[in-house]
Structure formats: C-alpha cells, structure tokens
Motif scaffolding. Structure first.
Motif, short mmCIF file in Angstrom:
data_model
loop_
_atom_site.label_atom_id
_atom_site.label_comp_id
_atom_site.label_asym_id
_atom_site.label_seq_id
_atom_site.Cartn_x
_atom_site.Cartn_y
_atom_site.Cartn_z
N HIS A 1 39.58 117.09 -50.55
CA HIS A 1 38.21 117.03 -50.16
C HIS A 1 37.39 118.07 -50.63
O HIS A 1 36.35 117.89 -50.57
CB HIS A 1 38.07 116.83 -48.44
N PHE A 2 37.97 119.19 -50.90
CA PHE A 2 37.29 120.38 -51.52
C PHE A 2 37.00 120.23 -53.03
O PHE A 2 37.57 119.47 -53.58
CB PHE A 2 37.85 121.72 -51.26
N PRO A 3 35.73 120.83 -53.28
CA PRO A 3 35.32 120.80 -55.05
C PRO A 3 36.52 121.16 -55.86
O PRO A 3 37.35 121.91 -55.43
CB PRO A 3 34.03 121.55 -55.12
N ALA A 4 36.52 120.64 -57.02
CA ALA A 4 37.42 120.94 -57.80
C ALA A 4 37.81 122.46 -58.37
O ALA A 4 38.69 123.01 -58.69
CB ALA A 4 37.48 120.19 -59.28
N GLY B 1 34.20 119.23 -46.61
CA GLY B 1 34.13 118.75 -48.06
C GLY B 1 32.78 117.92 -48.28
O GLY B 1 32.49 118.09 -49.39
N ARG B 2 32.31 117.17 -47.26
CA ARG B 2 31.15 116.40 -47.60
C ARG B 2 29.88 117.09 -47.76
O ARG B 2 29.01 116.89 -48.55
CB ARG B 2 30.84 115.20 -46.54
N LEU B 3 29.94 118.33 -47.13
CA LEU B 3 28.82 119.44 -47.09
C LEU B 3 28.99 120.19 -48.46
O LEU B 3 28.06 120.49 -48.89
CB LEU B 3 28.78 120.36 -46.07
N LEU B 4 30.06 120.43 -49.00
CA LEU B 4 30.20 121.18 -49.97
C LEU B 4 30.30 120.28 -51.58
O LEU B 4 29.62 120.72 -52.32
CB LEU B 4 31.84 121.80 -50.14
N HIS B 5 30.53 119.04 -51.24
CA HIS B 5 30.50 118.30 -52.36
C HIS B 5 30.21 116.81 -52.03
O HIS B 5 31.29 116.00 -52.11
CB HIS B 5 32.02 118.48 -53.30
N PRO B 6 29.15 116.62 -51.70
CA PRO B 6 28.92 115.26 -51.05
C PRO B 6 29.48 113.92 -52.04
O PRO B 6 29.88 113.06 -51.28
CB PRO B 6 27.28 115.26 -51.05
N SER B 7 29.38 113.94 -53.20
CA SER B 7 29.74 112.87 -54.05
C SER B 7 31.35 113.05 -54.81
O SER B 7 31.65 112.38 -55.58
CB SER B 7 28.67 112.54 -55.11
N GLY B 8 31.89 114.40 -54.20
CA GLY B 8 33.01 114.47 -54.92
C GLY B 8 34.24 113.58 -54.81
O GLY B 8 34.19 112.79 -53.84
N PRO B 9 34.95 113.24 -55.74
CA PRO B 9 36.25 112.49 -55.66
C PRO B 9 37.18 112.92 -54.52
O PRO B 9 37.41 114.20 -54.17
CB PRO B 9 36.95 112.32 -56.96
N VAL B 10 38.00 111.93 -54.18
CA VAL B 10 39.28 112.23 -53.05
C VAL B 10 40.41 112.28 -53.99
O VAL B 10 40.50 111.01 -54.70
CB VAL B 10 39.20 111.15 -51.92
N LEU C 1 26.14 128.22 -45.02
CA LEU C 1 27.07 126.97 -44.85
C LEU C 1 27.64 126.80 -43.08
O LEU C 1 27.42 125.79 -42.71
CB LEU C 1 28.25 126.95 -45.68
N LEU C 2 27.88 127.90 -42.60
CA LEU C 2 28.43 127.84 -41.39
C LEU C 2 27.44 126.95 -40.27
O LEU C 2 27.83 126.38 -39.55
CB LEU C 2 28.79 129.26 -40.81
N ARG C 3 26.15 127.55 -40.46
CA ARG C 3 25.12 127.05 -39.61
C ARG C 3 24.91 125.35 -39.62
O ARG C 3 25.06 124.42 -38.94
CB ARG C 3 23.66 127.71 -39.63
N ARG C 4 24.90 125.03 -41.17
CA ARG C 4 24.88 123.53 -41.44
C ARG C 4 26.12 123.03 -41.00
O ARG C 4 26.21 121.69 -40.43
CB ARG C 4 24.78 123.31 -43.08
N ALA C 5 27.41 123.75 -41.01
CA ALA C 5 28.86 122.78 -40.75
C ALA C 5 28.64 122.77 -39.14
O ALA C 5 29.06 121.64 -38.94
CB ALA C 5 29.54 123.95 -41.04
N TRP D 1 42.60 131.18 -46.62
CA TRP D 1 41.44 131.82 -47.23
C TRP D 1 40.97 130.78 -48.46
O TRP D 1 41.57 130.70 -49.46
CB TRP D 1 41.54 133.12 -47.63
N ALA D 2 39.65 130.28 -48.24
CA ALA D 2 39.58 129.36 -49.37
C ALA D 2 38.10 129.86 -50.12
O ALA D 2 37.20 130.48 -49.30
CB ALA D 2 38.67 128.15 -48.98
N GLN D 3 38.16 129.86 -51.38
CA GLN D 3 36.68 130.41 -52.13
C GLN D 3 36.21 129.38 -52.78
O GLN D 3 36.76 128.34 -53.24
CB GLN D 3 37.53 131.48 -53.18
N THR D 4 34.93 129.20 -52.70
CA THR D 4 34.01 128.14 -53.06
C THR D 4 32.75 128.47 -54.02
O THR D 4 31.67 128.91 -53.38
CB THR D 4 33.51 127.28 -51.99
N PRO D 5 33.13 128.80 -55.18
CA PRO D 5 32.11 129.33 -56.02
C PRO D 5 30.83 128.87 -55.94
O PRO D 5 30.52 127.57 -56.19
CB PRO D 5 32.55 129.10 -57.36
N GLY D 6 29.96 129.88 -55.96
CA GLY D 6 28.37 129.17 -55.66
C GLY D 6 27.80 128.77 -54.44
O GLY D 6 26.64 128.51 -54.26
#
Length: 420
Positions: free
Chosen positions: A317-320, A395-404, A345-349, A334-339
């Motif tokens: 579910h996370f971006p590539a 994952g949907r917040l980070l990459h709404p249209s990303g592949p599974v 993101l926490l408040r949105r999550a 520990w996950a790193q999500t460039p950009g």
C-alpha cells in the motif's frame, strides 16, 4: 496592631535556571491529538495487553500475600529478583553476578540515575540523530552538550562517525546506544558492529549506556549478544520488565560494576528512599513459578506475526519510492516517504483516515531538523487484520491512485522489495 501582609508578588516562584527552556516532550504533545476515541493507533510503543500474563501474575500475587507478611511494608531491593535478572542476562550472552545488578523503577529511572552519576553539568554526550528521547529528557537538568551521529536503517549507529569524534579528541561522558530493536528505527546492530562499538569504548575510555529494552524480543533467531557481553568494564546495561511482563510493574535494572552499583544506590536514596516491594516480590514469585522461556516464546510468536503483517501491508500500500526498516527485534518500523511532510500528514491521518502514527521529527535529537519525511509505526498493539486495514488507509493518503502489490506473507520487505 499587626501590619497587613503585602500583596502577593506577580512573579512566579524562582526556579532553577535550566527549567526556563523546559518544554513538553513533542511525543507528549502528539499524545493529545491521539486521545480521540476509536482511533486505530500505530503510535504508542506499548505491548499488547492481551499478552500480559494476567493469571500467572495473579497467582504470584496471591502467593506473596499469603506467604510473605512483609510484602506490603517498606523494603530493600529484593535479592531473589536480582538472581532472576542474572538468569535473564545469560539469555543475552552476559555473565554477571547479583552484585552487578541494580534494580530500578523501569528503564527511564535507570537512565536518569546513570546520567546523574556520569554527566557533570555542561559535559558532552553522544546520541544518534534519531533516537528515543528518554535519555535526553533524563539529562536535560544537567544541560549537556549533545553531539549526534547518523544511523543506517540496516546497521544502526554510524560507528565511523563515532570513531571520528573520538579520534578528533572528543571524550563524551557517555554514548547512548540501542543496539537491538532500535527505537524509533527498528534496526539491530550486527555482531561485528557491536564488537567495534565495544572496542571503541575500551580504547577511548568512554562509557556506553546500552538500552536493551527489546533484547529479549528477537524475531529471527537469537539476536547477537549484548554489547555488555563484549566489554563489561565500559558498558552499562539497562534492561526492563515492561515489554516482557507489563509496564505497570515499573521494574527495570542496570548491570554495572559493583562499585558503581553502590553509588547508584546512594543516588536513588536522594529521590526514592524505598523500592516497590510488593511489585518486586510478586515479579520474583512469577519468575520462580512460571516457564519464562515459554512466555517469551509466546510473545515472540505473536509479535513476529504482527511485524510480518505490517511489512506485507507496507509493500502492498505504500508508494514505490518509500523505504522502511525490517525489524529483527522490538516493536517499531521506521518508514521514509520522500516528499511527504509527515507532521502535516498526521493530522490528516487522524481526521480523515482514523489512523495515528508518530512523525519522524519527534525523534530528532537536533530539534526536529531531520525525520520530516519519516514516520514511526508500532505493530505490537494491533492485530494483523487491523494492521492491514490501517496501513491501507495511510497508503491511500500517501498515494491515492497507487497500485496494490501482492506479495507472499512472511517475507522481509524494504521499499517494495522482497527477500526471504
């Protein structure tokens, strides 16, 4: 006639100078946001309540109340519990005696006492750039000069950077390290690196505080021996019962040379004359009467399944371009999500997805300079199904249209790549 008292001064009661810049831990501030009901939380580093040995502990408590009349009285640290600590230390490859064991009210208490013993006001200490802030909080009254070294998601503390500091003339009062199940990075230091850290401590005469709260929770075979096993003179080991029995027992320990144990005892008397006699006696009775190996195996089995569920969910579910640690011990990924600004993101999550985590900046020893694109995810308190659901929401917040990406269960995953 007695003159009237002057009006109360508007100023506050004078306080120690170091408290002027005292701020609430960023982790504590985040906890306010996490208080809303129904939140699926990967934030707090707590063990799973359903794995607490409640019945066994209740049996031990009844036995103590029935057979030990002084259990609720003032008391000295319990020798029988120190004996059990010696046995637990053997599981970490450490040979020690009861005279080298000092009992504390948890690991944080141990770090506070060790800091007070080792650090003169203004002295230098070395920590990793991203680290559990409990040690720095314990040291804050001493206003140390804090130097940081980088960390690697595969091997932990950058020992080249540490050696460069020491070779350049720095002689810190202590080096704080979490070699096993690092909080927050989830890394475990390879055996060769532990030997090198031990060698550096001995060569330069610098004490290492080895925080090993997760050392008995290794998931892929037995973890390497603790650094204390390699260099007992310069390594001060901090252990805790919080993650292997229950945090509310508030029981931990230090393994140190006997002379230092005596000084720790004197220091403790200044803030805490007594010990929690009942908790220590009951914990000792639990360890006397139960199969500790079977209990630890149950914990490791449950947490391994949860770790594997989180790694599989991140890959799906996370971006590539995301990258994450694959913990061999402990409770964190520990996950790193460039950009991505993970603080925003926490408040949105929380508000949009009903999911919580801790932003990486909260762990930066240099005031939030690093970790802006990272998040710490705890996997110990949630079931595998909850983990898959919550990571999918993130994952949907980070990459709404990303592949599974469908990957086999049980694989060790980093950044979408799988390896057995």
């Amino acid at each position: 006639m007695t003159p009237p008292l002057p009006p109360a001064a508007a100023e506050e009661i004078p306080q120690a100078a170091w408290t002027r810049d005292l701020k609430q831990s960023s982790l504590r501030e985040i906890h306010t946001l996490l208080s809303r009901p129904g939140l699926l939380s990967f934030a707090l580093g707590m063990p799973a309540e359903e794995l607490f040995p409640v019945r066994a502990y209740a049996r031990a408590a009844r036995h103590v109340l029935r057979t030990e009349p002084g259990a609720l009285q003032y008391g000295l640290p319990l020798r029988r519990l120190r004996t059990h600590v010696v046995e637990l230390m053997a599981r970490r490859g450490v040979q020690c005696t009861e005279a080298e064991v000092f009992l504390t009210s948890g690991a944080q208490h141990a770090m506070s006492l060790l800091g007070t013993l080792l650090v003169t006001p203004g002295a230098t200490v070395v920590v990793e750039e991203m680290a559990y802030d409990g040690m720095l909080n314990a040291l804050r009254p001493l206003q140390p000069r804090v130097l940081t070294v980088p960390s690697d998601l595969e091997t932990g503390m950058d020992l080249d950077a540490l050696e460069a500091l020491l070779a350049g003339g720095e002689r810190p009062a202590l080096v704080y390290a979490i070699p096993e199940g690092h909080n927050p990075l989830g890394t475990s230091m390879p055996a060769a690196n532990r030997r090198r850290l031990a060698e550096l401590a001995a060569r330069y005469g610098v004490p290492v505080i080895e925080d090993d709260a997760y050392g008995l929770l290794g998931y892929d075979g037995e973890p390497p021996a603790a650094v204390r096993a390699l260099e007992p003179r310069w390594t001060l080991y901090v252990g805790s019962f919080s993650k292997i029995t229950a945090p509310a027992l508030r029981s931990g320990w230090v393994v140190a040379p006997p002379g230092m144990v005596q000084r720790l005892s004197i220091l403790k008397q200044g803030s805490d004359l007594d010990v929690c006699s009942f908790a220590q006696r009951t914990l000792a009775a639990f360890l006397d009467r139960e199969d500790v190996g079977a209990h630890l195996a149950r914990l490791r089995g449950a947490y391994t399944a949860r770790r594997d569920a989180m790694l599989a969910a991140l890959a799906a579910h996370f971006p590539a371009d995301a990258r994450w640690s694959c913990p061999r011990a402990g409770m964190f990924v520990w996950a790193q999500t460039p950009g991505t600004d993970t603080t925003a993101l926490l408040r949105r999550a929380v508000e949009e997805a009903g999911v919580a985590f801790i932003p990486g900046r909260a762990f930066c020893a240099r005031g939030g300079e690093r970790g802006g694109d990272a998040l710490r995810l705890n996997f110990s308190r949630t079931t595998p199904d909850q983990i898959h659901d919550g990571i999918a929401r993130l994952g949907r917040l980070l990459h709404p249209s990303g592949p599974v990406i469908a990957l086999p269960a049980g694989f060790c995953l980093r950044g979408g790549a799988a390896a057995e």
